[in-house]
Motif scaffolding. Structure first.
Motif: not given
Ligand code: MN
Length: 211
Positions: A30-32, A47, A157
Motif C-alpha cells: 500500500d502507499t500513502e 508499506q 494505520y
C-alpha cells in the motif's frame, strides 16, 4: 496494534529485508501520498507485508526518483503484489520510479466480481466481513508529507492497511473459483496497466459511449 514485526526504513528496503521479501510468493503493498493525483501529489510512504505479517514502511524522500530494491520486487513476475485499488498505487509507482509493476492482484476488483451481494467494496468492509476485524481508518486523510515524524496512529494505520490483504486475497480467490469468476478476474488484473497508462495521460472514459 503491536509494533514487533514492524520496521520503518529510509528510501528503500535494507538488503536483509529485500532478500526476505524476494523469496515470497505474495506481498501486500500500500502507499500513502499527499493526495490522489500522482503528477501533483508525491509518494510519502510505501508499506509492505509478507505472509508472516512482517510489515515494513519505507519513507520516500521529497524528490526521490529511485528505490532499486523496491523496484525489483515490483518488477518480479513470480511475486504476486496485492493492493486494494491497485490502479492508484501502480500509477503512483510508475510516475515516481518509472517502474512497471508485474503480477498484480487487486482486492477491490476481486471483491467487486466476487461479492455481488453487496455494494461495499472499501477495505474496511472487506476486512470486516472476511477477517472479522474492525479497521480504524481515522488517519487515512492526514498529512503524510511530514514523513519523518509520523504519529503512532499514522504508523499503526499504515501497517494495518497491508496486514490483512494476503488472507483477504486467499479468501476472494476461493470465492471466485467457486463461482467460476476467477478467469474473468485475472483478465481484469491484466488490464490494470492499460488503465494506469490512460490515467497518467489524463484520459478518462475512453471506454464510455458518451462524448
Ligand atoms: Mn493506506
Amino acid at each position: 496494534m503491536t509494533l514487533d514485526k514492524f520496521q520503518v526504513c529510509e528510501g528503500d528496503l535494507p538488503l536483509d529485508i529485500f532478500n526476505r521479501y524476494f523469496k515470497a510468493d505474495s506481498l501486500a503493498i500500500d502507499t500513502e501520498t499527499m493526495g490522489l493525483v500522482p503528477q501533483r501529489d508525491r509518494l510519502c510512504l510505501v508499506q509492505i507485508c509478507d505472509r508472516d505479517g512482517f510489515v515494513t514502511a519505507i519513507r520516500i524522500a521529497k524528490g526521490q526518483t529511485e528505490a532499486p530494491y523496491l523496484t525489483q520486487l515490483l518488477e518480479s513476475e513470480k511475486i504476486t503484489k496485492i493492493f486494494h485499488y491497485a490502479r492508484f498505487d501502480v500509477a503512483q509507482f510508475k510516475h515516481t520510479f518509472g517502474v512497471e509493476t508485474k503480477s498484480v492482484f487487486c482486492t477491490k476488483i476481486a471483491s467487486k466480481i466476487a461479492r455481488t451481494y453487496t455494494q461495499s467494496h472499501g477495505l474496511k468492509s472487506l476486512v470486516q466481513e472476511l477477517e472479522g476485524i474492525e479497521l480504524d481508518k481515522k488517519a487515512q486523510s492526514s498529512d503524510w508529507g511530514n514523513v519523518n515524524s509520523l504519529s503512532p496512529e499514522q504508523l499503526s494505520y499504515a501497517g494495518n492497511d497491508v496486514r490483512y490483504l494476503i488472507p483477504v486475497k486467499d479468501k476472494l480467490i476461493t470465492m471466485l473459483q467457486r463461482e467460476d469468476r476467477w478467469e474473468l478476474t485475472q483478465r481484469c488484473f491484466s488490464a490494470i496497466s492499460l488503465f494506469v497508462d490512460l490515467d497518467l495521460m489524463y484520459y478518462s472514459n475512453v471506454f464510455e459511449h458518451q462524448g
